[in-house]
Design an enzyme around this catalytic site. Sequence first.
Site, mmCIF file in Angstrom:
data_model
loop_
_atom_site.group_PDB
_atom_site.id
_atom_site.type_symbol
_atom_site.label_atom_id
_atom_site.label_comp_id
_atom_site.label_asym_id
_atom_site.label_seq_id
_atom_site.Cartn_x
_atom_site.Cartn_y
_atom_site.Cartn_z
ATOM 1 N N GLN A 71 0.809 -1.209 0.000
ATOM 2 C CA GLN A 71 0.000 0.000 0.000
ATOM 3 C C GLN A 71 0.849 1.267 0.000
ATOM 4 O OE1 GLN A 71 -2.928 -1.631 3.283
ATOM 5 N NE2 GLN A 71 -3.875 0.100 2.269
ATOM 6 N N HIS A 72 0.193 2.371 -0.357
ATOM 7 C CA HIS A 72 0.664 3.741 -0.133
ATOM 8 C C HIS A 72 1.756 4.239 -1.070
ATOM 9 C CE1 HIS A 72 -1.572 3.234 3.540
ATOM 10 N NE2 HIS A 72 -0.672 2.472 4.106
ATOM 11 N N ASP A 236 -2.435 -4.837 -0.025
ATOM 12 C CA ASP A 236 -2.085 -6.151 0.518
ATOM 13 C C ASP A 236 -2.944 -6.565 1.703
ATOM 14 O OD1 ASP A 236 -0.919 -4.210 2.146
ATOM 15 O OD2 ASP A 236 1.116 -5.000 1.967
#
Length: 475
Positions: A71-72, A236
Amino acid sequence: MPLVAGVDSSTQSCKVVIRDAETGALLRQGRAPHPDGTEVDPEAWWQALRSAADQAGGFADVAAISVAGQQHGMVCLDEDGRVVRPALLWNDTRSADAAADLIEEAGGGAAGRRFWAEATGSVPVASFTLTKLRWLASHEPELAARVAAVCLPHDWLTWRLAGAPGLGALRTDRGDASGTSYWSPATDDYRLDLLEQGFGRRLVVPEVLGPAESAGKLADDLGGSGGALLGAGTGDNAAAALGVGAGPGDVIVSIGTSGTVFSVADVPAGDESGAVAGFADASGRFLPLVATLNAARVLDAAAAMLGVNLDELAQLALSAPAGADGLVMVPYLEGERTPNRPLATGAVHGLTLRTSTPAHLARAAVEGMLCALADGLDALIAQGAVARRVILIGGGARSAAVRQIAPQVFGCPVVVPPAGEYVADGAARQAAWVALGGAAPPTWAVEGTEEYAAAAVPAVRDQYAAARGLVLDRR
């Protein structure tokens, strides 16, 4: 018997699983490493995906593919779709000051945190994409001027699988979009005003698809002559929840290098303290999540201190009584994110002649790690989550001591599925949903699950809570 592919593009590696869409039976799999570092050229992810897919027998016979990813991360593209600079990953902390600035600009303190929690479900931290965009605009303005679009790691890989057909073809999902700080799970829409505030101007962003919508088709030169559909993919953690079949009332505790505690919820979270990130999930619901810095490495450190392996550590821990006769380990070995104590140190309290044994220290390490995760569970419950059972996954769940002690700490039944690639499995299950249609993803049985009945020992949590307030910060 249609086949589907699930991809897990994590920080460390890329895993590909090929499964039967209807039963979930695993047929083939492959794996390839990613380079180390907190910034990575996305091309390395692409080459790893190609390699892992080749090991798994390719995509020529699959009906659908979905990608789950870390992520991110910030992937910036110019107007021609070229990557502007290496992607900044979730674990790159150079944007910590940018996160603080965004909170300050929203009123600072509690008011600033409340603004972000209400606007996007989460208070900005260095992990989130918007803080990285602010850092880029401030520190690399020449590169920032070239950026036309921003996307996340899984978005970029899905786009490449489609043949990189132009910036307007970028697609994402609710789960990963909710970790950017410019998309709202509560309103199910982008906050482009916040993107403009953070970066200085608006950018092309991926279209957010529903959980069973298609993001396009696999490019012909990648084995897509059969018209394999591409799922929206997800982050995820959302994929892991889908992979273990979690539903409302389930809390997933993942014990890896770091720890995560998250649940499937019917309502969005908005925790102004910042402890709970109010993400969306991959099924159309929500995924409030707490992250801790110290998890399986606490067990590694305790084993190293005692000169034993992890199996021996578990045996020692199980030979000591619950509560370790008052010995408590507060496992802030690398500071801590939840609670927000980045400079905190670990500590051992209650050391006496009676508790000065390897078994007591082993027990205290396992209980301390689980108590820190239970603090995250408490934070979820305070945000309205329901915890009917805990699903325990990750490398730390392989410890017999962790499995048996967890119900005493969490105070609810604990379910431990067999070790597996649950992020890739979740992506595959989403792909099956796209391929088969229907109102919900197909039900896949998870065989070999172990179940442990609730057996709360309140003294363990009470001792830990008393010791937690005594830890010191590094000066």
